[in-house]
Design a protein around this motif. Structure first.
Motif, PDB file in Angstrom:
ATOM      1  N   ALA A  40       0.855  -1.123  -0.026  1.00  0.00           N
ATOM      2  CA  ALA A  40      -0.070   0.079   0.149  1.00  0.00           C
ATOM      3  C   ALA A  40       0.938   1.254  -0.024  1.00  0.00           C
ATOM      4  O   ALA A  40       1.635   1.348   0.777  1.00  0.00           O
ATOM      5  CB  ALA A  40      -0.861   0.222   1.390  1.00  0.00           C
ATOM      6  N   GLU A  41       0.424   2.263  -0.827  1.00  0.00           N
ATOM      7  CA  GLU A  41       1.358   3.388  -1.183  1.00  0.00           C
ATOM      8  C   GLU A  41       0.784   4.285   0.050  1.00  0.00           C
ATOM      9  O   GLU A  41      -0.218   4.942  -0.286  1.00  0.00           O
ATOM     10  CB  GLU A  41       1.428   3.728  -2.573  1.00  0.00           C
ATOM     11  CG  GLU A  41       2.637   4.755  -2.669  1.00  0.00           C
ATOM     12  CD  GLU A  41       2.502   5.263  -4.036  1.00  0.00           C
ATOM     13  OE1 GLU A  41       2.865   6.542  -4.255  1.00  0.00           O
ATOM     14  OE2 GLU A  41       2.484   4.371  -5.153  1.00  0.00           O
ATOM     15  N   ILE A  42       1.740   4.756   1.111  1.00  0.00           N
ATOM     16  CA  ILE A  42       1.201   5.862   1.974  1.00  0.00           C
ATOM     17  C   ILE A  42       2.171   6.751   2.191  1.00  0.00           C
ATOM     18  O   ILE A  42       3.600   6.437   2.536  1.00  0.00           O
ATOM     19  CB  ILE A  42       0.781   5.015   3.357  1.00  0.00           C
ATOM     20  CG1 ILE A  42      -0.563   3.950   2.619  1.00  0.00           C
ATOM     21  CG2 ILE A  42       0.374   6.167   4.204  1.00  0.00           C
ATOM     22  CD1 ILE A  42      -1.220   3.483   3.850  1.00  0.00           C
ATOM     23  N   SER A  43       1.893   8.045   2.313  1.00  0.00           N
ATOM     24  CA  SER A  43       2.868   9.031   2.963  1.00  0.00           C
ATOM     25  C   SER A  43       2.613   8.927   4.400  1.00  0.00           C
ATOM     26  O   SER A  43       1.633   9.200   4.982  1.00  0.00           O
ATOM     27  CB  SER A  43       2.741  10.493   2.432  1.00  0.00           C
ATOM     28  OG  SER A  43       2.696  10.240   0.886  1.00  0.00           O
ATOM     29  N   PHE A  44       3.792   8.829   5.202  1.00  0.00           N
ATOM     30  CA  PHE A  44       3.536   8.575   6.748  1.00  0.00           C
ATOM     31  C   PHE A  44       4.330  10.100   7.374  1.00  0.00           C
ATOM     32  O   PHE A  44       5.432  10.632   6.752  1.00  0.00           O
ATOM     33  CB  PHE A  44       4.447   7.413   7.209  1.00  0.00           C
ATOM     34  CG  PHE A  44       3.733   6.164   6.971  1.00  0.00           C
ATOM     35  CD1 PHE A  44       2.592   5.895   7.703  1.00  0.00           C
ATOM     36  CD2 PHE A  44       3.898   5.160   5.793  1.00  0.00           C
ATOM     37  CE1 PHE A  44       1.823   4.626   7.432  1.00  0.00           C
ATOM     38  CE2 PHE A  44       3.356   4.251   5.707  1.00  0.00           C
ATOM     39  CZ  PHE A  44       2.504   4.105   6.431  1.00  0.00           C
ATOM     40  N   VAL A  45       3.506  10.642   8.312  1.00  0.00           N
ATOM     41  CA  VAL A  45       4.155  11.840   9.101  1.00  0.00           C
ATOM     42  C   VAL A  45       3.989  11.572  10.389  1.00  0.00           C
ATOM     43  O   VAL A  45       2.995  11.105  11.100  1.00  0.00           O
ATOM     44  CB  VAL A  45       3.005  13.040   8.505  1.00  0.00           C
ATOM     45  CG1 VAL A  45       3.402  14.246   9.244  1.00  0.00           C
ATOM     46  CG2 VAL A  45       2.914  13.211   7.079  1.00  0.00           C
ATOM     47  N   GLU A  46       5.273  11.741  10.813  1.00  0.00           N
ATOM     48  CA  GLU A  46       5.335  11.398  12.304  1.00  0.00           C
ATOM     49  C   GLU A  46       4.930  12.845  13.149  1.00  0.00           C
ATOM     50  O   GLU A  46       5.763  13.842  13.213  1.00  0.00           O
ATOM     51  CB  GLU A  46       6.640  11.145  12.810  1.00  0.00           C
ATOM     52  CG  GLU A  46       6.661  10.690  14.464  1.00  0.00           C
ATOM     53  CD  GLU A  46       7.900  10.097  14.749  1.00  0.00           C
ATOM     54  OE1 GLU A  46       8.902   9.655  13.900  1.00  0.00           O
ATOM     55  OE2 GLU A  46       8.333  10.157  16.164  1.00  0.00           O
ATOM     56  N   SER A  47       3.534  13.054  13.497  1.00  0.00           N
ATOM     57  CA  SER A  47       3.500  14.641  14.082  1.00  0.00           C
ATOM     58  C   SER A  47       1.887  13.967  15.027  1.00  0.00           C
ATOM     59  O   SER A  47       1.392  13.209  14.859  1.00  0.00           O
ATOM     60  CB  SER A  47       2.866  15.443  12.866  1.00  0.00           C
ATOM     61  OG  SER A  47       2.120  16.214  13.563  1.00  0.00           O
ATOM     62  N   ASP A  48       1.992  14.983  16.123  1.00  0.00           N
ATOM     63  CA  ASP A  48       0.896  14.914  16.584  1.00  0.00           C
ATOM     64  C   ASP A  48      -0.247  15.707  15.635  1.00  0.00           C
ATOM     65  O   ASP A  48       0.024  16.490  15.104  1.00  0.00           O
ATOM     66  CB  ASP A  48       1.166  16.088  17.920  1.00  0.00           C
ATOM     67  CG  ASP A  48      -0.211  16.012  18.895  1.00  0.00           C
ATOM     68  OD1 ASP A  48      -1.274  16.352  18.447  1.00  0.00           O
ATOM     69  OD2 ASP A  48       0.248  15.832  20.076  1.00  0.00           O
ATOM     70  N   VAL A  49      -1.592  14.988  16.056  1.00  0.00           N
ATOM     71  CA  VAL A  49      -2.489  15.514  14.845  1.00  0.00           C
ATOM     72  C   VAL A  49      -2.919  17.090  15.286  1.00  0.00           C
ATOM     73  O   VAL A  49      -3.556  17.788  14.100  1.00  0.00           O
ATOM     74  CB  VAL A  49      -3.964  14.743  15.145  1.00  0.00           C
ATOM     75  CG1 VAL A  49      -3.869  13.278  14.831  1.00  0.00           C
ATOM     76  CG2 VAL A  49      -4.688  14.884  16.580  1.00  0.00           C
ATOM     77  N   GLU A  50      -2.625  17.674  16.358  1.00  0.00           N
ATOM     78  CA  GLU A  50      -2.904  19.002  16.468  1.00  0.00           C
ATOM     79  C   GLU A  50      -2.020  19.980  15.688  1.00  0.00           C
ATOM     80  O   GLU A  50      -2.366  20.999  15.226  1.00  0.00           O
ATOM     81  CB  GLU A  50      -2.134  19.428  18.037  1.00  0.00           C
ATOM     82  CG  GLU A  50      -2.918  18.854  19.108  1.00  0.00           C
ATOM     83  CD  GLU A  50      -4.073  19.374  19.702  1.00  0.00           C
ATOM     84  OE1 GLU A  50      -4.201  20.797  19.322  1.00  0.00           O
ATOM     85  OE2 GLU A  50      -5.319  19.028  20.063  1.00  0.00           O
TER      86      GLU A  50
END
Ligand code: SAH
Length: 196
Positions: A93-103
Protein backbone atom coordinates in the motif's frame (compact mmCIF):
# COMPACT_ATOMS: atom_id res chain seq x y z
CA UNK A 1 -14.91 -6.20 -3.11
CA UNK A 2 -15.61 -5.32 0.51
CA UNK A 3 -14.84 -8.89 1.54
CA UNK A 4 -11.54 -8.72 -0.39
CA UNK A 5 -10.72 -5.56 1.50
CA UNK A 6 -11.58 -7.18 4.81
CA UNK A 7 -9.34 -10.13 3.97
CA UNK A 8 -6.40 -7.82 3.23
CA UNK A 9 -7.03 -5.73 6.33
CA UNK A 10 -7.12 -8.79 8.56
CA UNK A 11 -3.39 -9.13 7.76
CA UNK A 12 -2.54 -5.76 9.32
CA UNK A 13 -0.59 -6.45 12.50
CA UNK A 14 -1.85 -5.21 15.85
CA UNK A 15 0.06 -2.99 18.32
CA UNK A 16 2.86 -5.00 19.88
CA UNK A 17 3.00 -3.07 23.07
CA UNK A 18 -0.07 -0.83 23.24
CA UNK A 19 0.38 2.44 25.10
CA UNK A 20 -2.71 2.78 27.23
CA UNK A 21 -2.35 6.54 27.57
CA UNK A 22 -2.57 6.92 23.81
CA UNK A 23 -5.54 4.52 23.76
CA UNK A 24 -3.99 2.31 21.16
CA UNK A 25 -6.05 -0.51 19.81
CA UNK A 26 -6.60 -1.70 16.29
CA UNK A 27 -9.95 -1.25 14.55
CA UNK A 28 -11.41 -4.72 13.92
CA UNK A 29 -10.88 -5.53 10.20
CA UNK A 30 -14.60 -5.91 9.49
CA UNK A 31 -15.32 -2.43 10.81
CA UNK A 32 -12.23 -0.93 9.14
CA UNK A 33 -13.29 -2.45 5.80
CA UNK A 34 -16.82 -1.16 6.28
CA UNK A 35 -15.63 2.37 7.06
CA UNK A 36 -13.26 2.53 4.10
CA UNK A 37 -15.73 0.92 1.73
CA UNK A 38 -18.54 3.24 2.79
CA UNK A 39 -16.29 6.21 2.02
CA UNK A 40 -15.27 4.65 -1.29
CA UNK A 41 -18.89 4.18 -2.36
CA UNK A 42 -19.52 7.87 -1.59
CA UNK A 43 -16.72 8.79 -3.98
CA UNK A 44 -14.49 9.99 -1.16
CA UNK A 45 -11.49 7.65 -1.62
CA UNK A 46 -10.52 6.94 -5.22
CA UNK A 47 -8.16 9.67 -6.50
CA UNK A 48 -8.91 11.78 -3.41
CA UNK A 49 -6.55 13.19 -0.84
CA UNK A 50 -7.19 11.10 2.21
CA UNK A 51 -5.75 11.51 5.71
CA UNK A 52 -5.77 8.81 8.37
CA UNK A 53 -5.49 10.68 11.68
CA UNK A 54 -3.78 8.58 14.36
CA UNK A 55 -3.05 5.73 11.98
CA UNK A 56 -1.77 3.35 14.64
CA UNK A 57 -0.60 0.26 12.78
CA UNK A 58 -2.13 1.65 9.59
CA UNK A 59 -5.35 -0.25 8.99
CA UNK A 60 -7.58 2.61 7.76
CA UNK A 61 -4.88 4.21 5.63
CA UNK A 62 -3.94 0.88 4.08
CA UNK A 63 -7.58 0.21 3.23
CA UNK A 64 -7.88 3.62 1.55
CA UNK A 65 -4.61 3.16 -0.37
CA UNK A 66 -5.84 -0.22 -1.61
CA UNK A 67 -8.89 1.55 -3.05
CA UNK A 68 -6.71 4.11 -4.84
CA UNK A 69 -6.81 6.98 -2.38
CA UNK A 70 -3.81 9.31 -2.14
CA UNK A 71 -3.15 8.61 1.50
CA UNK A 72 -1.25 10.45 4.20
CA UNK A 73 -1.14 8.76 7.59
CA UNK A 74 -0.40 10.79 10.73
CA UNK A 75 0.78 9.26 14.01
CA UNK A 76 2.74 10.59 16.94
CA UNK A 77 3.92 7.30 18.40
CA UNK A 78 7.16 6.20 16.80
CA UNK A 79 6.65 2.48 17.43
CA UNK A 80 3.17 2.48 15.97
CA UNK A 81 4.42 4.41 12.96
CA UNK A 82 7.16 1.84 12.35
CA UNK A 83 4.59 -0.95 12.51
CA UNK A 84 2.33 0.94 10.10
CA UNK A 85 5.20 1.36 7.63
CA UNK A 86 5.95 -2.35 7.78
CA UNK A 87 2.31 -3.26 7.31
CA UNK A 88 1.98 -0.92 4.33
CA UNK A 89 5.08 -2.40 2.76
CA UNK A 90 4.00 -5.99 3.32
CA UNK A 91 0.56 -5.29 1.91
CA UNK A 92 1.84 -3.18 -0.94
CA UNK A 93 0.00 0.00 0.00
CA UNK A 94 1.45 3.35 -1.02
CA UNK A 95 1.18 5.82 1.85
CA UNK A 96 2.98 9.01 2.94
CA UNK A 97 3.67 8.73 6.65
CA UNK A 98 3.99 11.77 8.90
CA UNK A 99 5.24 11.55 12.46
CA UNK A 100 3.29 14.30 14.15
CA UNK A 101 0.73 15.15 16.75
CA UNK A 102 -2.60 15.59 14.98
CA UNK A 103 -2.77 19.04 16.62
CA UNK A 104 0.10 20.14 14.41
CA UNK A 105 -1.18 18.70 11.15
CA UNK A 106 -2.75 21.45 9.06
CA UNK A 107 -3.04 20.22 5.49
CA UNK A 108 -6.52 20.44 3.99
CA UNK A 109 -7.78 17.26 2.35
CA UNK A 110 -10.85 15.77 0.72
CA UNK A 111 -11.39 13.04 3.26
CA UNK A 112 -10.44 12.28 6.84
CA UNK A 113 -10.64 8.71 8.15
CA UNK A 114 -10.08 8.06 11.84
CA UNK A 115 -10.67 5.89 14.83
CA UNK A 116 -9.45 8.34 17.44
CA UNK A 117 -8.80 7.73 21.12
CA UNK A 118 -12.07 7.29 22.96
CA UNK A 119 -11.30 9.87 25.63
CA UNK A 120 -11.38 7.54 28.57
CA UNK A 121 -8.19 8.96 29.96
CA UNK A 122 -8.32 12.46 28.51
CA UNK A 123 -10.17 14.63 26.02
CA UNK A 124 -7.98 13.85 23.01
CA UNK A 125 -10.83 12.17 21.13
CA UNK A 126 -12.73 15.43 20.74
CA UNK A 127 -9.63 17.28 19.62
CA UNK A 128 -9.30 14.75 16.78
CA UNK A 129 -12.84 15.63 15.74
CA UNK A 130 -12.10 19.36 15.90
CA UNK A 131 -9.06 18.85 13.70
CA UNK A 132 -10.87 16.57 11.25
CA UNK A 133 -13.74 19.05 10.78
CA UNK A 134 -11.20 21.78 10.19
CA UNK A 135 -9.04 20.06 7.57
CA UNK A 136 -11.44 17.68 5.79
CA UNK A 137 -14.36 18.15 3.39
CA UNK A 138 -15.62 14.71 4.42
CA UNK A 139 -15.04 12.92 7.72
CA UNK A 140 -15.55 9.24 8.55
CA UNK A 141 -14.83 8.70 12.23
CA UNK A 142 -15.51 6.05 14.81
CA UNK A 143 -16.53 7.06 18.30
CA UNK A 144 -18.07 5.48 21.37
CA UNK A 145 -21.87 5.64 21.45
CA UNK A 146 -21.72 7.72 24.63
CA UNK A 147 -19.91 10.51 22.79
CA UNK A 148 -22.53 10.90 20.06
CA UNK A 149 -24.16 14.00 21.51
CA UNK A 150 -20.85 15.76 22.14
CA UNK A 151 -19.73 15.05 18.60
CA UNK A 152 -23.06 16.16 17.15
CA UNK A 153 -22.83 19.47 18.96
CA UNK A 154 -19.23 19.90 17.83
CA UNK A 155 -20.33 19.27 14.23
CA UNK A 156 -23.24 21.75 14.59
CA UNK A 157 -20.85 24.47 15.64
CA UNK A 158 -18.55 23.75 12.68
CA UNK A 159 -19.02 24.21 8.94
CA UNK A 160 -19.94 20.52 8.56
CA UNK A 161 -23.19 18.61 8.83
CA UNK A 162 -23.82 15.01 9.77
CA UNK A 163 -24.78 12.87 6.79
CA UNK A 164 -24.86 9.47 8.44
CA UNK A 165 -24.49 7.50 11.64
CA UNK A 166 -23.96 3.73 11.50
CA UNK A 167 -24.00 1.61 14.64
CA UNK A 168 -21.60 -1.24 15.46
CA UNK A 169 -20.52 -3.30 18.45
CA UNK A 170 -16.84 -4.01 18.82
CA UNK A 171 -14.83 -5.98 21.37
CA UNK A 172 -12.26 -3.77 23.08
CA UNK A 173 -9.27 -5.29 24.88
CA UNK A 174 -9.19 -5.12 28.70
CA UNK A 175 -6.14 -2.82 28.55
CA UNK A 176 -8.44 -0.17 27.22
CA UNK A 177 -9.66 0.73 30.64
CA UNK A 178 -13.46 0.71 30.40
CA UNK A 179 -13.87 -2.59 32.12
CA UNK A 180 -12.50 -5.63 33.87
CA UNK A 181 -13.76 -8.42 31.65
CA UNK A 182 -11.52 -10.15 29.10
CA UNK A 183 -13.07 -8.24 26.22
CA UNK A 184 -16.42 -6.54 26.14
CA UNK A 185 -18.72 -5.66 23.32
CA UNK A 186 -18.73 -1.88 23.20
CA UNK A 187 -21.26 0.09 21.16
CA UNK A 188 -19.65 2.52 18.74
CA UNK A 189 -20.82 4.78 15.93
CA UNK A 190 -19.36 5.46 12.54
CA UNK A 191 -20.16 9.14 12.16
CA UNK A 192 -20.02 10.64 8.68
CA UNK A 193 -19.94 14.38 8.05
CA UNK A 194 -19.46 16.68 5.09
CA UNK A 195 -18.76 20.33 4.63
CA UNK A 196 -21.90 22.45 4.24
N1 SAH B 1 -6.36 4.27 13.47
C1 SAH B 1 -5.80 3.06 14.04
C2 SAH B 1 -5.40 3.22 15.50
C3 SAH B 1 -6.48 3.63 16.46
S1 SAH B 1 -5.86 3.88 18.10
C4 SAH B 1 -6.77 1.93 13.82
O1 SAH B 1 -7.89 2.23 13.40
O2 SAH B 1 -6.47 0.76 14.06
C5 SAH B 1 -5.57 5.66 18.12
C6 SAH B 1 -4.20 6.05 17.58
O3 SAH B 1 -4.04 7.47 17.74
C7 SAH B 1 -3.02 5.43 18.34
O4 SAH B 1 -2.14 4.85 17.42
C8 SAH B 1 -2.35 6.60 19.06
O5 SAH B 1 -0.94 6.46 19.18
C9 SAH B 1 -2.70 7.75 18.15
N2 SAH B 1 -2.72 9.04 18.83
C10 SAH B 1 -3.24 9.34 20.04
N3 SAH B 1 -3.13 10.65 20.29
C11 SAH B 1 -2.51 11.19 19.21
C12 SAH B 1 -2.13 12.51 18.84
N4 SAH B 1 -2.37 13.54 19.66
N5 SAH B 1 -1.53 12.72 17.65
C13 SAH B 1 -1.29 11.68 16.80
N6 SAH B 1 -1.63 10.41 17.08
C14 SAH B 1 -2.24 10.17 18.26
Amino acid sequence: MKSDLKRVLSKVSDFEDPRIKLEQYITPPALAADLVFTAYMQGDIEDKEVVDLGTGTGILGIGAAKLDGEVTAVEKDENALEAAKENAETLNAEISFVESDVEDFDIEVDTVLMNPPFSVHSDIGLSFWEKALEIGDHVYGISPRGARDSIKSLVRSSNHRIVGVQEYDIGLPPSYGFHTEESRETPVDLIITEEK
